[in-house]
Design an enzyme around this catalytic site. Structure first.
Site, PDB file in Angstrom:
ATOM      1  N   LEU A 165       0.837  -1.192   0.000  1.00  0.00           N
ATOM      2  CA  LEU A 165       0.000   0.000   0.000  1.00  0.00           C
ATOM      3  C   LEU A 165       0.874   1.244   0.000  1.00  0.00           C
ATOM      4  CD1 LEU A 165      -2.688  -0.948   2.705  1.00  0.00           C
ATOM      5  CD2 LEU A 165      -2.899  -1.129   0.223  1.00  0.00           C
ATOM      6  N   ASP A 166       0.386   2.305  -0.651  1.00  0.00           N
ATOM      7  CA  ASP A 166       1.083   3.585  -0.603  1.00  0.00           C
ATOM      8  C   ASP A 166       1.161   4.088   0.831  1.00  0.00           C
ATOM      9  OD1 ASP A 166       1.265   3.544  -3.345  1.00  0.00           O
ATOM     10  OD2 ASP A 166      -0.414   4.913  -3.673  1.00  0.00           O
ATOM     11  N   ARG A 167       2.067   5.003   1.063  1.00  0.00           N
ATOM     12  CA  ARG A 167       2.262   5.532   2.412  1.00  0.00           C
ATOM     13  C   ARG A 167       0.964   6.072   3.013  1.00  0.00           C
ATOM     14  NH1 ARG A 167       6.244  10.587   4.200  1.00  0.00           N
ATOM     15  NH2 ARG A 167       5.819  10.441   6.440  1.00  0.00           N
ATOM     16  N   TYR A 168       0.185   6.800   2.209  1.00  0.00           N
ATOM     17  CA  TYR A 168      -1.018   7.433   2.740  1.00  0.00           C
ATOM     18  C   TYR A 168      -2.300   6.671   2.386  1.00  0.00           C
ATOM     19  CZ  TYR A 168       2.008  11.246   4.065  1.00  0.00           C
ATOM     20  OH  TYR A 168       3.003  11.985   4.650  1.00  0.00           O
ATOM     21  N   THR A 169      -2.160   5.400   2.046  1.00  0.00           N
ATOM     22  CA  THR A 169      -3.317   4.525   1.885  1.00  0.00           C
ATOM     23  C   THR A 169      -3.393   3.632   3.108  1.00  0.00           C
ATOM     24  OG1 THR A 169      -3.131   4.520  -0.538  1.00  0.00           O
ATOM     25  CG2 THR A 169      -4.374   2.721   0.470  1.00  0.00           C
TER      26      THR A 169
END
Length: 278
Positions: free
Chosen positions: A118-122
């Protein structure tokens, strides 16, 4: 033995190479070479060595929200704002380093094998394989791990609740940027399915399912049809600090277990802060 491991036990070519070079092979309790012929009723044991860790894989006591764990896999609930793995601009504080610390406290001789990143802000559910074998099985066939995401997008979409759509558009890295992506004919094939969950006055909740796994795929695809994710200023959304950049959450993870071969499903609600955006 090779035919059995490759065809019946789902060993990838790379994993079988590791078996030949590193593992101890035993048939009925006796060590044997990798070219041994197996007979019906034989018991084959493969003893892997302790897994090597990269120089940046140093354990840190980072809190982990473990949803499920057994001998083969771990399912985590990742908060927004946390990197999955250490990066040059974020060398510490990653989930991977937290997992190394957790393994060390349990005496587990593993390194980190990320299956769904997952992306950092997901935020949301994330799958980690504990060892090389489960990682090999889980990544060999794309249809044995499925994720569904909830996205909060800007704008009241014209489609009604329950209606579905598909964005089929190639994605590439935007020239001049190492982070941003864009829809472009020269990009790699990208397909996102979506369903309308709830329409508000200014925002719409949609469920997204990936058919391909391009970087920032949901963010790029939704922005390309005029509905950027709430808070996603990188792709045209309004900057909303409370949402920790893009409002994207992996709410469902379904997988076929690498050892039991049974299907299992996990779910996790989106952040409560989203409820105020209607």
């Amino acid at each position: 033995m090779k035919a059995f491991l490759r065809n019946r036990a789902n060993f990838s070519a790379q994993l079988y190479k590791h078996v030949k070079q590193e593992a101890v092979l035993q048939v009925n309790g006796v060590s044997v070479p990798h070219w041994t012929h197996l007979q019906q009723g034989d018991q084959l044991s493969i003893i892997f060595p302790k897994e090597a860790r990269g120089p940046v894989m140093v354990g840190e006591p980072i809190p982990l929200s473990i949803v499920y764990e057994d001998e083969d896999i771990i399912v985590l609930h990742k908060p927004s704002g946390v990197e999955v793995s250490p990066r040059p601009n974020h060398p510490s504080g990653s989930l991977a380093q937290g997992l190394i610390h957790y393994y060390d406290t349990k005496g587990l001789p593993y390194t980190v094998h990320i299956v769904t990143r997952l992306d950092r802000y997901t935020s949301g559910l994330m799958l980690v394989a504990k060892h090389k074998y489960s990682h090999s099985v889980l990544t060999a066939k794309l249809n044995e791990v499925e994720r569904k995401y909830t996205a909060l997008v800007e704008g009241r979409m014209k489609m009604k609740k329950g209606e579905t759509g598909t964005v089929d558009a190639p994605i590439r890295r935007k020239p001049g940027s190492i982070i941003q992506r864009e829809v472009h004919p020269e990009g790699k094939h990208g397909v996102t399915e979506y369903e309308i969950l709830k329409r508000g006055r200014r925002y719409t909740r949609v469920e997204c399912k990936l058919q391909t796994g391009r970087t920032h795929q949901i963010r790029v695809h939704m922005a390309s049809i005029g509905y950027p994710l709430a808070g996603d200023s990188l792709y045209g959304g309004e900057d909303i600090p409370e949402l920790d950049y893009q409002a994207l959450h992996c709410h469902q993870l379904t997988l076929r277990h690498p050892w039991t071969r049974k299907w299992i499903r996990f779910s996790a609600d989106p952040p409560a802060a989203w409820k105020k955006y209607k």
